[in-house]
Write an enzyme that holds these catalytic residues in place. Structure first.
Site, mmCIF file in Angstrom:
data_model
loop_
_atom_site.group_PDB
_atom_site.id
_atom_site.type_symbol
_atom_site.label_atom_id
_atom_site.label_comp_id
_atom_site.label_asym_id
_atom_site.label_seq_id
_atom_site.Cartn_x
_atom_site.Cartn_y
_atom_site.Cartn_z
ATOM 1 N N LYS A 61 -26.645 -21.998 25.067
ATOM 2 C CA LYS A 61 -26.438 -21.460 23.723
ATOM 3 C C LYS A 61 -26.732 -19.966 23.773
ATOM 4 O O LYS A 61 -27.853 -19.540 24.051
ATOM 5 C CB LYS A 61 -27.359 -22.139 22.710
ATOM 6 N N GLY B 111 -34.571 -19.325 10.086
ATOM 7 C CA GLY B 111 -35.895 -19.600 9.564
ATOM 8 C C GLY B 111 -36.074 -19.428 8.075
ATOM 9 O O GLY B 111 -37.183 -19.602 7.553
ATOM 10 N N GLY C 109 -30.518 -21.493 8.973
ATOM 11 C CA GLY C 109 -30.512 -21.444 7.514
ATOM 12 C C GLY C 109 -30.719 -22.762 6.813
ATOM 13 O O GLY C 109 -31.022 -22.797 5.618
ATOM 14 N N ASN D 286 -34.060 -26.067 13.565
ATOM 15 C CA ASN D 286 -35.411 -26.117 14.120
ATOM 16 C C ASN D 286 -36.444 -25.999 13.010
ATOM 17 O O ASN D 286 -37.202 -26.924 12.737
ATOM 18 C CB ASN D 286 -35.585 -25.021 15.170
ATOM 19 N N SER D 287 -36.453 -24.841 12.328
ATOM 20 C CA SER D 287 -37.489 -24.585 11.325
ATOM 21 C C SER D 287 -37.517 -25.634 10.220
ATOM 22 O O SER D 287 -38.586 -25.982 9.727
ATOM 23 C CB SER D 287 -37.282 -23.197 10.703
#
Length: 264
Positions: A106, A167, A194, A215-216
């Site tokens: 990535k 994030g 996002g 992730n976040s």
């Protein structure tokens, strides 16, 4: 289920995956929480920031691959923390060496530390080099349809436009640009960055995205393992809704029960 349009498999670099949820491995309290959350998500592809996470380059330190073994998960090394093409290319080459010739990466090249917005000029430069070097490049980019098209033309196997800044959890800030990218793209489109909660992931899938990377949204939730499971269901629900086809929107009410045959 029999009335749904048939789905096509989610395929990257010649390999088919059942889950359309891709997850990151940063920001968790410890490796055990990382392991449990990713198990709960049902994800098969996990992305790893090579510059920030030990996957073998630091002998003697805890290794992420001990809890997320490559024989169970497809490891997707990423170039998070890179701010120019040269640095990003070097990081991908290091990842390939650490992962025994693994070519799926990535690519993300950031513009500044405040916004973490992609530097699309450096991203295009890096993509061209990596593709020539035999990498299968999934690329984080802005929601600019022209840049997304150019990255695909450069040979990237998937484009990953942001929904919102990394994030932030703001959800899909510009659905109109994302819709153009989806309509024009000849390679898989995955929302990257996002997403804040399950409904954001569902909306991305309802729009027709092949998958969502996050992730976040999971790691920063009050209960990450529970949120991981919520995201698993959100992705499935959004994909099914996309395949089923939503009802048309109407300005005025329409009775749920037909009026024909009413007793008068």
């Amino acid at each position: 289920m029999s009335n749904l349009r048939s789905d096509k498999p989610f395929t990257l670099a010649g390999r088919t995956f059942q889950s359309r949820l891709l997850v990151g491995t940063g920001k968790y309290r410890d490796l055990e929480e990382t392991r449990l959350a990713i198990e709960a998500s049902g994800a098969e592809i996990v992305t790893v920031a090579v510059r920030r996470t030990n996957i073998g380059q630091n002998p003697g330190e805890p290794n992420l691959l001990d809890v997320l073994p490559p024989d169970r998960y497809t490891i997707l090394p990423n170039t998070a923390g890179c701010y120019d093409a040269v640095e990003a290319v070097r990081t991908c080459r290091l990842a390939r060496e650490l992962l025994d010739g693994h070519n799926l990466v990535k690519l993300e090249v950031l513009a500044d530390q405040k916004t973490l917005f992609p530097n699309v000029i450096e991203t295009l430069k890096a993509a061209e080099v990596l593709v020539k070097d035999g990498f299968d490049v999934m690329v984080y980019t802005s929601d600019d349809p022209i840049i997304a098209r150019q990255l695909a033309e450069a040979g990237c196997i998937a484009v990953m436009p942001l929904a919102g800044l990394i994030g932030t959890g703001l959800g899909i800030c510009n659905p109109y640009n994302l819709q153009i990218i989806l309509e024009e793209s000849k390679v898989p489109v995955l929302v990257d960055a996002g997403v804040g909660t399950a409904s954001d992931a569902t909306i991305a899938m309802e729009m027709g995205c092949e998958a969502v990377l996050m992730n976040s949204a999971i790691a920063n939730a009050q209960q990450p393992i529970m949120m991981a499971e919520a995201m698993k269901h959100a992705i499935v629900a959004g994909r099914l809704a996309y395949l089923a086809g939503r009802m048309p929107k109407k300005l005025y009410a329409s009775a749920s029960s037909p009026l024909d045959g009413l007793i008068k």
